[in-house]
Design a protein around this motif. Sequence first.
Motif: not given
Lengths: 496, 496
Positions: A119-120, A232, B250-251, B254-255, B258, B375-376, B412
């Motif tokens: 989902s990221m 999204p 960060l995650p 970012f979520k 978005k 990304v992580r 990212v």
Amino acid sequence: MASVPRGDYAILNEDDVKHFAGILAPTSIVSSLPPFNHPQSDLDTYNNDWMGKYFGHSKLVLKPKTTAEVSAIMKHCYARKLAVVPQGGNTGLVGGSVPANDEVVLSLANMSNVRSFDSMSGILVAEAGCILENLSNYLAPHSHIIPLDLGAKGSCQIGGNIATNAGGLRVLRYGSLHGSVLGLEVVLPNGEILDQLSILRKDNTGYDLKQLFIGAEGSLGIITAASIHCPPAPRAQQNLVLALPSFSKLPEVFKLAKTHLSEVLSAFELFDREAYDMVSHHTGKRGLDEGEIGDSECFVLIETSGGRSEHDEEKLSSLLEILYETTSTSSPLIKSGVLSQSADQFQSLWSLREGIPEAAGKTGKVYKYDISVPVREFMNVTNSVRKRLQEKGLYRSGKDSRISYVMGYGHVGDGNLHINVVADTYSQEIEDTLEPFIFEVVQSHKGSISAEHGLGLMKTQHLHYSKGQISRDWMRRVKLLFDDKGIMNPGKVIAV
Amino acid sequence: MASVPRGDYAILNEDDVKHFAGILAPTSIVSSLPPFNHPQSDLDTYNNDWMGKYFGHSKLVLKPKTTAEVSAIMKHCYARKLAVVPQGGNTGLVGGSVPANDEVVLSLANMSNVRSFDSMSGILVAEAGCILENLSNYLAPHSHIIPLDLGAKGSCQIGGNIATNAGGLRVLRYGSLHGSVLGLEVVLPNGEILDQLSILRKDNTGYDLKQLFIGAEGSLGIITAASIHCPPAPRAQQNLVLALPSFSKLPEVFKLAKTHLSEVLSAFELFDREAYDMVSHHTGKRGLDEGEIGDSECFVLIETSGGRSEHDEEKLSSLLEILYETTSTSSPLIKSGVLSQSADQFQSLWSLREGIPEAAGKTGKVYKYDISVPVREFMNVTNSVRKRLQEKGLYRSGKDSRISYVMGYGHVGDGNLHINVVADTYSQEIEDTLEPFIFEVVQSHKGSISAEHGLGLMKTQHLHYSKGQISRDWMRRVKLLFDDKGIMNPGKVIAV
């Protein structure tokens, strides 16, 4: 319809069927040959297309559950030189997924697992047999969507969508599958598994081979899984239907919509008066006020998809205001405009456009042409078809006209026009009147004879109207490189 | 640096040069051979890359003005088996556009015409030698943009961008060139002109061969012109820089971005503390308040591009509010956030991120790695490089450390990390410490050793870290199909 000569591939026998029975579970095989001896009619839904236009006579349908099974099947077919048709939901419009003769049908229906979703990154990995609508439903709780939507979503499969590079309603906003498919797993004609199932948004390590299989209609290999970049989900959607007094107003309306809606514009669809009248007749409903639309020549549906409904509404309202105020050559751009005020109205406005193919199918047998031509030529091209049919006495030339409707509609944002000709029955006379006439018209505009539907059995022999000799020669070489025995979906895409 | 063995292609002689002089204007030829006898140093800018890392020794540069000239050149090279390097702006980072040995350099610089632009469809047809920034400037009065933006825009050429499938800052919003390039004109190794210069947004007539040339680094043919789908120019742009206390936030950031910015989000860029400190040191400016950022571990730049500035501002302000209010594992998501208030501030916030490569280049010799990993893992991967260099005594291990900075930054939204290692000089010891170490780390994450830069001379021999045997075998077959004599850009992409 031109028949495809049966190549010199092998004739399926009992030993072949037994061999496949050693690879697959018995429930994964349908065959009129021993040891199964299913009635041949059990194979009808695989041999025939849903329009009743194309008929194959395969005696064997294989429905593998894993990539390894697909690979084992292809190894045998390659060794034996048995021809194979990969089949998804069999919802195509050009006979690309039915056998031309007696090919083995390899159905992907049993490969319908979602392998992963992040989902990221929004990256989904799904097997080829996943039904498009099921994928949409799977993603909904994760607030993502598939970058693809089309009328057949309830039965078409993602592998078939990719193999045919299906277009549909979201191309304007999310682009083509060549951009959103990040990776593919493909079983090659010789049974090798080409693993390009990258889940990376960017990967510049060597040739992007997977691109060749997008739109190859299963003629180079069998897509067994795909990795797709999913955007999204928009949190708000609205739409607007406009009646245009004349087609000549369309370019200005399109420009204004692009400018004022910019990033929230998600669809810009056109349908002509005849399509509007047919849908209204079929459903018994008219979407717009009869008095206001008067003799409007065509209609436009505009959709917005965005993150905040109040922002999108403001953009749509300003657009509508401007459209009412603007005149071009001293006449107004639009006669009428209706902005959806509820989810129900949103659906009912969409059904004016989305209902066209269904209404046509229920009215008669439909000749479907899916072409790319410059937008300013949409109406001229549709009218030239009407004129041609009229001259031959087939349309609007007395009470017995064999053709009841000739409609032009499509995706303005993509330069993609659909012409539907509704006849009482499929006949050689009508086909000969329409083809190659329409393809010649397309060629004169340097257009494409297949915008989003593919070539299939219908248009493979007409490829030269859109592609030159050198391109066709190289396509043939690419075909022979991957499918040196010519066993993959013979008669489709390119003749070898 | 691994040297590439010179293949058995022919050695350029005076007769060849005379032959080319019969095809091209004398001003289109630079050669140290008779009859031209230019000083060899006149060829330096074509033989060497701008980083001073790769050095070829070609004796002939050809600068054709037309596709017909390119075709005539290739016909001769094919007949004589002379190897050729196509060259655009020579701005690459992996040595893909300089000769490995003594190949003929075919520069596209003189093919710089815009052939057409249609403001309704947004489709631009441009020759390969058009400089990216010139195309942007050309489109500005038409309110459209090129779906591509990168640091080298002032000198890179669109043909080279496409041949390397360049990524850059707009991929998040507009997708990759595989989606936005609609057509290509390509001169094949044998001199044939493959005309796939479609100006159609949708065209499903046969295999999409042009896709093979996108990202092939000139190893299959020479792109001479391209048709590109250009989006409408956004009418408003804003940005925001955030200081994150820890990369672990960060995650979530970012979520949220978005979700709340959705369709207006146009960039989401990360840079770590070391990159921020280096740019600050280099420019003498700090973008954020020293006190507020404290010991922040990394920074994020978010850009919005939309149709109405007040809407975008509202979305950005709500996001910033939410970021300040949200905590994760009971600590705040951000330490500080600055929203641009003017065009000047918009630029200066961008320069914190865009200034990194320039500052690095002015600080020392830079080893550049351009990878795709989840990304992580961005910070773990960067730190593992730091640790490795430290263990070898090359970084932060006393006053004489040969390496001054190890920086992680990147896109990212695309999972694309750049690691820059700034050294006092290029040396075998440093290279051996970094390679294949970094490629092995990438492989362990199933990542890509080249996200957006290509393979070039730097990474062709490392392809196996990202692509399996079957993929490499089929790449080799595709290479040999189009380039049976192996004369196109030898030593790049795939060894044959």
